[in-house]
Every structure is written in structure tokens, then in C-alpha cells.
Design an enzyme around this catalytic site. Structure first.
Site, PDB file in Angstrom:
ATOM      1  CG  HIS A 191      -1.734   1.215   1.407  1.00  0.00           C
ATOM      2  ND1 HIS A 191      -3.041   1.304   0.991  1.00  0.00           N
ATOM      3  CD2 HIS A 191      -1.437   2.430   1.944  1.00  0.00           C
ATOM      4  CE1 HIS A 191      -3.513   2.513   1.269  1.00  0.00           C
ATOM      5  NE2 HIS A 191      -2.551   3.222   1.857  1.00  0.00           N
ATOM      6  CD  GLU A 192       1.723   3.502   3.824  1.00  0.00           C
ATOM      7  OE1 GLU A 192       1.956   4.614   3.314  1.00  0.00           O
ATOM      8  OE2 GLU A 192       0.700   3.266   4.496  1.00  0.00           O
ATOM      9  CG  HIS A 211       0.398   6.431  -0.163  1.00  0.00           C
ATOM     10  ND1 HIS A 211      -0.736   6.902  -0.782  1.00  0.00           N
ATOM     11  CD2 HIS A 211      -0.028   5.846   0.994  1.00  0.00           C
ATOM     12  CE1 HIS A 211      -1.796   6.627  -0.037  1.00  0.00           C
ATOM     13  NE2 HIS A 211      -1.396   5.967   1.037  1.00  0.00           N
TER      14      HIS A 211
END
Lengths: 193, 96
Positions: free
Chosen positions: A128-129, A132
Site C-alpha cells: 500500500h505505502e 503512495h
């Protein structure tokens, strides 16, 4: 899928090579180095399989594009961590490269071995990160990796079509990517940006 | 936040004054749903909180009720990423 405002991305020419390194000081000891590195290697590979970006581990933390560390509480970026559960991690938009995980969590790479009800899957959060770090913001698609929440003992590492369409809008497609391999349930497309 | 802390807000609606609901306003402010200049949050379920709640339910694909139903509270107490849901400033930090 959604982008950060201004649609930032790593601006190097394609194919892009990004290096990543782990902070030598800000570490956890509940998992071995090889377990942590393995989880991150797998997390990076999910994204590398769909876009023309390669991730390479470096031992030079100071010069790495992506700097990974585990921190407790207030760690100087104005977004203190809050202890067990709550906020798990955060990462910065391109091309900052900072990737911070809450050291207070019960990080896990194997739920058969880690029995805690509060165990959090490291590879899922890392995947997920990294989204980003590459330029994706949070999506409304609950099944997607870029949905903002992850329950304890939940594993969510496979990119869904929403994630893939978003990241390929920023970087284009990996020439080896084959979207036919995705199941029918993964192919819903969110056109809202 | 836990169900123990936030479960008491279930079924709260606009106009209610509930001890501790200012914590929910802080939560919505942190993740980009509540834009207020005055950060002295009160325990009144006011228009601002209802607006933030509707935005939250829309953004996360929940049924939009404008009320603190169980599904919404369950979502709020789920562990999550610290990045705001609406393109935060600090994620554009300059290099030093």
C-alpha cells in the site's frame, strides 16, 4: 483510483530504476532482517510487474531514493504514530521517498507463526505505502490495495485493476504485463480521479 | 480508537451532544474530511460533523446515511494508513 494533487510522479525517463534502503537505526527486532527484506522485496515486485519501474535494494541509506524506517510516536514529521493499531504507517508522495512504519505494531510475515489478534501483515502495508511513494492516493474501491484501511490478520497484496489502471496512468505499462491474467472480479474500473 | 471508545457513538445524529465526540471530529480533521479554522472541537454533533461523515461514507463506499451507523463506526476504528484521504500537505514535504 486517485492521485495526489498536482499528480506528482518520479520524473526520470522510462524505464525507471529506484533504489530503496532500510534505516540502520530505526528498526524492529520482532522480525529478522531477512524476513523484513523479503516482505519488502515481494511488495516492490507487485508494482514492478505492472509498470516499467525497477526497485533495487541499496546499502547506502543516505543516497537511496526510498528510505524505509520503523518509528515510535513523534518522529519529527508532524504526524506522530499512535501506538498499537490506529495508524499503521505513512509514506510521502513523489519524489520525497520517505516511508515510515509504526514500530509499535505487531508486524507479521506469517500468520501461522504470529498468533496475535493485533498482527498486521507487513507485506500488505508495504505494498500500500509503495503505491503512495509512486504517486497514488487513496481509492474508494474496498478490494484495492490503495483502500486506506487494513484489518488485523488481513492480507491484501495482490494489485486489483483499480490499482493497476491508476499506476499505469502515471508510468505506462510494463511490457511484460498481461492483464488477461487478472480474474473477472478484478477488472472493475473506477473512472473517477 | 476502539469499539469501546467509539461504539458509544452508534446511532448518534446531528443535534446530539455526546461526551467525547470531539475525538471523532479530530479523526475526521486528521484525514481530510473536516476543514475548520477553529480546532477547539466541541462535543456537539453539528453540521460540520454531519458533512464530514457524509463525505467519509461517500469516499469509503459505505451506505450514505449521515448517521453513525455500526458499519461506519466499524470502518472508523479499523487500522489504517496515516496518509490523508484528500491529498495532504505534509506528503509534499520539501527536501532538506
Amino acid at each position: 483510483y486517485a492521485f495526489f494533487s498536482g499528480r506528482p510522479r518520479w520524473s526520470r525517463s522510462i524505464p525507471i530504476i529506484l533504489t530503496y534502503a532500510f534505516s540502520p537505526e530505526n528498526v524492529i527486532t520482532s522480525l529478522s532482517k531477512s524476513e523484513i527484506k523479503g516482505a519488502f522485496r515481494r511488495a516492490f515486485s507487485h508494482w514492478a510487474s505492472v509498470i516499467p519501474v525497477t526497485f533495487s535494494e541499496s546499502n547506502d541509506y543516505g543516497f537511496a531514493d526510498i528510505k524505509i524506517g520503523f518509528y515510535k510516536g513523534d518522529h519529527g514529521d508532524g504526524e506522530p504514530f499512535d501506538g498499537v493499531l490506529g495508524v499503521l504507517a505513512h509514506a510521502f508522495s513523489p519524489e520525497t521517498g520517505r516511508f515510515h512504519l509504526d514500530a509499535a505494531e505487531t508486524w507479521a510475515v506469517d500468520f501461522d507463526r504470529e498468533k496475535s489478534d493485533e498482527a498486521i501483515d507487513l507485506e500488505s502495508v508495504a505494498t500500500h505505502e509503495i503505491g503512495h511513494l509512486l504517486g497514488l492516493a487513496h481509492t474508494s474501491v474496498q478490494e484495492a490495495v490503495m483502500f486506506p484501511s487494513l484489518r488485523p490478520r488481513e492480507k491484501k497484496v495482490d494489485l486489483k485493476m483499480d490499482d493497476i489502471k491508476g499506476i499505469q496512468a502515471l508510468y505506462g505499462s510494463n511490457p511484460n504485463f498481461n492483464d488477461q491474467a487478472l480474474s473477472e472480479s478484478d477488472t472493475s474500473i473506477n473512472n473517477g480521479v | 480508537y476502539t469499539w469501546h471508545e467509539f461504539g458509544k457513538f452508534v446511532d448518534a445524529t446531528r443535534g446530539n451532544k455526546i461526551n467525547g465526540i470531539s475525538e471523532l471530529k479530530k479523526y475526521f480533521h486528521r484525514f481530510g474530511y473536516l476543514k475548520m479554522d477553529n480546532l477547539n472541537f466541541t462535543d456537539l454533533f453539528d453540521d460540520h460533523l454531519e458533512h464530514a461523515l457524509i463525505k467519509y461514507q461517500e469516499k469509503l463506499g459505505l451506505i450514505v446515511t449521515g448517521k453513525l451507523d455500526e458499519n461506519t463506526v466499524s470502518q472508523i476504528i479499523s487500522p489504517r494508513c496515516g496518509v490523508s484521504d484528500f491529498a495532504p500537505k505534509f506528503m509534499h514535504a520539501k527536501r532538506h
